[in-house]
Scaffold this active site. Sequence first.
Site, PDB file in Angstrom:
ATOM      1  N   SER A 113      -2.469 -11.508   9.282  1.00 22.74           N
ATOM      2  CA  SER A 113      -3.054 -10.095   9.312  1.00 22.74           C
ATOM      3  C   SER A 113      -4.321 -10.186  10.225  1.00 22.74           C
ATOM      4  O   SER A 113      -3.979 -10.709  11.466  1.00 22.74           O
ATOM      5  CB  SER A 113      -3.450  -9.594   7.882  1.00 22.74           C
ATOM      6  OG  SER A 113      -4.012  -8.289   8.135  1.00 22.74           O
ATOM      7  N   HIS A 114      -5.430 -10.060   9.784  1.00 21.42           N
ATOM      8  CA  HIS A 114      -6.527 -10.009  10.744  1.00 21.42           C
ATOM      9  C   HIS A 114      -7.055 -11.447  10.886  1.00 21.42           C
ATOM     10  O   HIS A 114      -8.297 -11.470  11.780  1.00 21.42           O
ATOM     11  CB  HIS A 114      -7.478  -9.013  10.132  1.00 21.42           C
ATOM     12  CG  HIS A 114      -8.083  -9.243   8.565  1.00 21.42           C
ATOM     13  ND1 HIS A 114      -7.024  -9.144   7.604  1.00 21.42           N
ATOM     14  CD2 HIS A 114      -8.965 -10.030   8.200  1.00 21.42           C
ATOM     15  CE1 HIS A 114      -7.729  -9.650   6.579  1.00 21.42           C
ATOM     16  NE2 HIS A 114      -8.801 -10.337   6.798  1.00 21.42           N
ATOM     17  N   ASP A 278      -4.829  -4.090  13.597  1.00 14.92           N
ATOM     18  CA  ASP A 278      -5.130  -5.605  13.426  1.00 14.92           C
ATOM     19  C   ASP A 278      -3.709  -6.360  13.642  1.00 14.92           C
ATOM     20  O   ASP A 278      -2.866  -5.879  14.276  1.00 14.92           O
ATOM     21  CB  ASP A 278      -5.354  -5.655  11.974  1.00 14.92           C
ATOM     22  CG  ASP A 278      -4.238  -5.733  10.700  1.00 14.92           C
ATOM     23  OD1 ASP A 278      -3.344  -4.749  11.099  1.00 14.92           O
ATOM     24  OD2 ASP A 278      -4.171  -6.226   9.821  1.00 14.92           O
ATOM     25  N   ASP A 280      -1.091  -7.655  12.221  1.00 13.28           N
ATOM     26  CA  ASP A 280       0.111  -7.263  12.000  1.00 13.28           C
ATOM     27  C   ASP A 280       0.357  -5.624  11.802  1.00 13.28           C
ATOM     28  O   ASP A 280       1.544  -5.273  11.374  1.00 13.28           O
ATOM     29  CB  ASP A 280       0.620  -7.811  10.473  1.00 13.28           C
ATOM     30  CG  ASP A 280      -0.405  -7.301   9.301  1.00 13.28           C
ATOM     31  OD1 ASP A 280      -1.575  -7.164   9.529  1.00 13.28           O
ATOM     32  OD2 ASP A 280       0.009  -7.123   8.111  1.00 13.28           O
ATOM     33  N   ASP A 282      -1.135  -3.167  10.157  1.00 18.06           N
ATOM     34  CA  ASP A 282      -1.303  -2.175   9.170  1.00 18.06           C
ATOM     35  C   ASP A 282      -2.589  -1.707   8.976  1.00 18.06           C
ATOM     36  O   ASP A 282      -2.689  -0.724   8.106  1.00 18.06           O
ATOM     37  CB  ASP A 282      -0.608  -3.025   7.689  1.00 18.06           C
ATOM     38  CG  ASP A 282      -1.409  -4.245   7.380  1.00 18.06           C
ATOM     39  OD1 ASP A 282      -2.319  -4.615   8.191  1.00 18.06           O
ATOM     40  OD2 ASP A 282      -1.138  -4.856   6.444  1.00 18.06           O
ATOM     41  N   ARG A 283      -3.614  -2.295   9.493  1.00 15.58           N
ATOM     42  CA  ARG A 283      -5.034  -1.591   9.678  1.00 15.58           C
ATOM     43  C   ARG A 283      -5.054  -0.730  10.864  1.00 15.58           C
ATOM     44  O   ARG A 283      -4.642  -0.775  11.662  1.00 15.58           O
ATOM     45  CB  ARG A 283      -6.055  -2.697   9.501  1.00 15.58           C
ATOM     46  CG  ARG A 283      -5.981  -3.508   8.378  1.00 15.58           C
ATOM     47  CD  ARG A 283      -7.034  -4.638   8.530  1.00 15.58           C
ATOM     48  NE  ARG A 283      -6.834  -5.404   7.163  1.00 15.58           N
ATOM     49  CZ  ARG A 283      -8.091  -5.964   6.281  1.00 15.58           C
ATOM     50  NH1 ARG A 283      -9.063  -5.941   7.175  1.00 15.58           N
ATOM     51  NH2 ARG A 283      -7.852  -6.747   5.621  1.00 15.58           N
ATOM     52  N   LYS A 377       0.490  -0.193   3.986  1.00 12.34           N
ATOM     53  CA  LYS A 377      -0.697   0.568   4.967  1.00 12.34           C
ATOM     54  C   LYS A 377      -0.065   0.569   6.380  1.00 12.34           C
ATOM     55  O   LYS A 377       0.652  -0.382   6.866  1.00 12.34           O
ATOM     56  CB  LYS A 377      -1.977   0.013   4.791  1.00 12.34           C
ATOM     57  CG  LYS A 377      -2.138  -1.415   5.178  1.00 12.34           C
ATOM     58  CD  LYS A 377      -3.477  -1.822   4.610  1.00 12.34           C
ATOM     59  CE  LYS A 377      -4.021  -3.394   4.886  1.00 12.34           C
ATOM     60  NZ  LYS A 377      -3.688  -4.223   4.215  1.00 12.34           N
TER      61      LYS A 377
HETATM   62  C1  VG1 Z   1      -8.173  -7.839   2.009  1.00  7.83           C
HETATM   63  C2  VG1 Z   1      -8.871  -6.394   1.918  1.00  7.83           C
HETATM   64  C3  VG1 Z   1      -7.717  -5.768   0.906  1.00  7.83           C
HETATM   65  C4  VG1 Z   1      -6.309  -5.811   1.848  1.00  7.83           C
HETATM   66  C5  VG1 Z   1      -6.023  -7.241   2.056  1.00  7.83           C
HETATM   67  C6  VG1 Z   1      -4.986  -7.451   2.935  1.00  7.83           C
HETATM   68  O1  VG1 Z   1      -8.229  -8.614   0.826  1.00  7.83           O
HETATM   69  O2  VG1 Z   1     -10.152  -6.470   1.388  1.00  7.83           O
HETATM   70  O3  VG1 Z   1      -8.272  -4.572   0.980  1.00  7.83           O
HETATM   71  O4  VG1 Z   1      -5.545  -5.348   1.156  1.00  7.83           O
HETATM   72  O5  VG1 Z   1      -7.148  -7.959   2.820  1.00  7.83           O
HETATM   73  O6  VG1 Z   1      -4.913  -6.671   4.377  1.00  7.83           O
HETATM   74  P1  VG1 Z   1      -9.212  -9.612   0.417  1.00  7.83           P
HETATM   75  O7  VG1 Z   1      -8.860 -10.208  -1.070  1.00  7.83           O
HETATM   76  O8  VG1 Z   1      -9.526 -10.669   1.238  1.00  7.83           O
HETATM   77  O9  VG1 Z   1     -10.584  -8.772   0.039  1.00  7.83           O
HETATM   78  V1  VG1 Z   1      -4.283  -7.385   5.410  1.00  7.83           V
HETATM   79  O10 VG1 Z   1      -4.373  -6.088   6.642  1.00  7.83           O
HETATM   80  O11 VG1 Z   1      -4.688  -8.795   5.513  1.00  7.83           O
HETATM   81  O12 VG1 Z   1      -2.471  -7.664   4.992  1.00  7.83           O
HETATM   82 CO    CO Z   2      -3.011  -6.617   8.233  1.00  3.74          CO
END
Ligand code: VG1
Ligand code: CO
Length: 544
Positions: A113-114, A278, A280, A282-283, A377
């Site tokens: 992801s990010h 982001d 992937d 989804d954000r 998302k």
């Molecule tokens: C974080 C965010 C959460 C989100 C998750 C995956 O998790 O707070 O809201 O669903 O990332 O998003 P954590 O446990 O680090 O707080 V993504 O865009 O990484 O798939």
């Molecule tokens: Co993501």
Amino acid sequence: MEPKTIKTTPFAGQRPGTSGLRKKVRVFAQPHYLENFVQSIFDTQDALAGGSLVVGGDGRYYNREAIQTILRMAAANGVARVLVGQGGILSTPAVSCLIRKYKTQGGIVLSASHNPGGPEEDFGIKFNVASGGPAPESVTEAMFARTQTIDTYRSLDCPDTDLDQLGTVQIGTMQVEVIDPVADYAALMESLFDFGAIEALFNSGLFKLRFDAMHAVTGPYAIEILENRLGASPGTVMNGVPLPDFGGHHPDPNLAHAQELVHLCHGTDGLDFGAASDGDGDRNMILGKEFFVTPSDSLAVLAANAHLTPGYKHGIRGIARSMPTSQAADRVAEAMGIESFETPTGWKFFGNLLDAGRITLCGEESFGTGSDHVREKDGLWAVLFWLNLLAVRKQSVAEIVTEHWRHFGRNFYTRHDYEAVNAEAAAGLVNHLNVLLPALPGKRLGAYTVAYADDFAYTDPIDGSVSKHQGIRIGFEGGARIVLRLSGTGTEGATLRVYVESYEPDPTKHHQDPQDALAPLIRIARDLAQIEERTGRAEPTVIT
Ligand code: VG1
Ligand code: CO
């Protein structure tokens, strides 16, 4: 080409977190590490043998290697058909869209992801179930249990598959279809939003916009949808080429990591609309001229205005938000007379509510917004939703949001992250708070009186499953809240997240900077949790 059975031994620590298994690339690249996890997927998901699977990732370092490994193992495990994005590229929402559209038995998303990418950075793998959504906890726990006893995995000895050539090839008895990663997703977006109205807005010549793909997966999607289909001028999409290391940046769409875009929105000459996604896809981050829309407010605004878009013109059924997300959306649900839900952090907790038709929209404070159109998302979806609203309401981003606040009141909101702190210190901090919790209700902290304090547990209203220890909530009279939890996506030490919210009904006070408006609550959170004493950090690493 006969499937081979290869001996292996378990690795500790293969339990998926908030969103799949995330580790450093060098951890994933150890012999058998990825293979063990992938075999645990096949060993626990019986429907995949003889079934079909979607595979793709965000293009980060190790994406292509991992896909080749997965294809060989899928063939050896009897999968009949795999859909893989050209170049190994598929955004997370596009994987969800494909699983649903082609009714596959699941999908594998390769992404962290990010989190940054590159040989010294992060990689990740996540399994999505047949509904298109992230595997629920019961499934991830079964996979994890399997990783702890695994002694063999299956693979096929065959050359690499050409991932760049569209079309169908055969690996053993398995068919691999290399597909256009964008087409099905773009068609879905076109069915939900008024592309004609958005195109007219772009053609007016009065509307300046940019989309920052952050050198991550949404580049090809945004270029096709915003520039090719909607007619935005070439160059509207910035950083549109996915790079294995995201250009050395964090592909994280927030005020800290998308500074170039934030800068472009400044001044009287600034952009009317800026958006980013982001790693992937989804954000999303939504900006107006000199204006930042918090993700919590964005969910509330989209809910209140959904009837203005073709895809949601018949109204929405209910809204869910993750527990740390501000309560702004609850007020909209209440005014609309629809249900609202508070779920633990992570998209997997929305799946049952979406499948049961109890909610239409859902969102997280972490720049995640989505609906029942897929089970993830969806960054570009949120951007198109906003563009559709701007085109119909003919107002600026700032006007729409401030009007929303005048009507519903404003939920001031901020999140302070303390990244890569000592894991033991972080656990100690949480324990310390858990000891304090029972005595807090009724107590005065500064100008606030504690209404409730607990360690959040969630009972899924559809299947009754219970998820405990989902974060510490301290609620005050009048709607203010402090939430603290440890991240489940980090790969280094622990990350402490502190979420702070207050409610302000008086419009004459809505112009305040959230950091100022929330300063007393931020102080209370730091003191109560003994953040500096326990972690050695006087200030957070990232403020969003
Ligand atoms: C974080 C965010 C959460 C989100 C998750 C995956 O998790 O707070 O809201 O669903 O990332 O998003 P954590 O446990 O680090 O707080 V993504 O865009 O990484 O798939
Ligand atoms: Co993501």
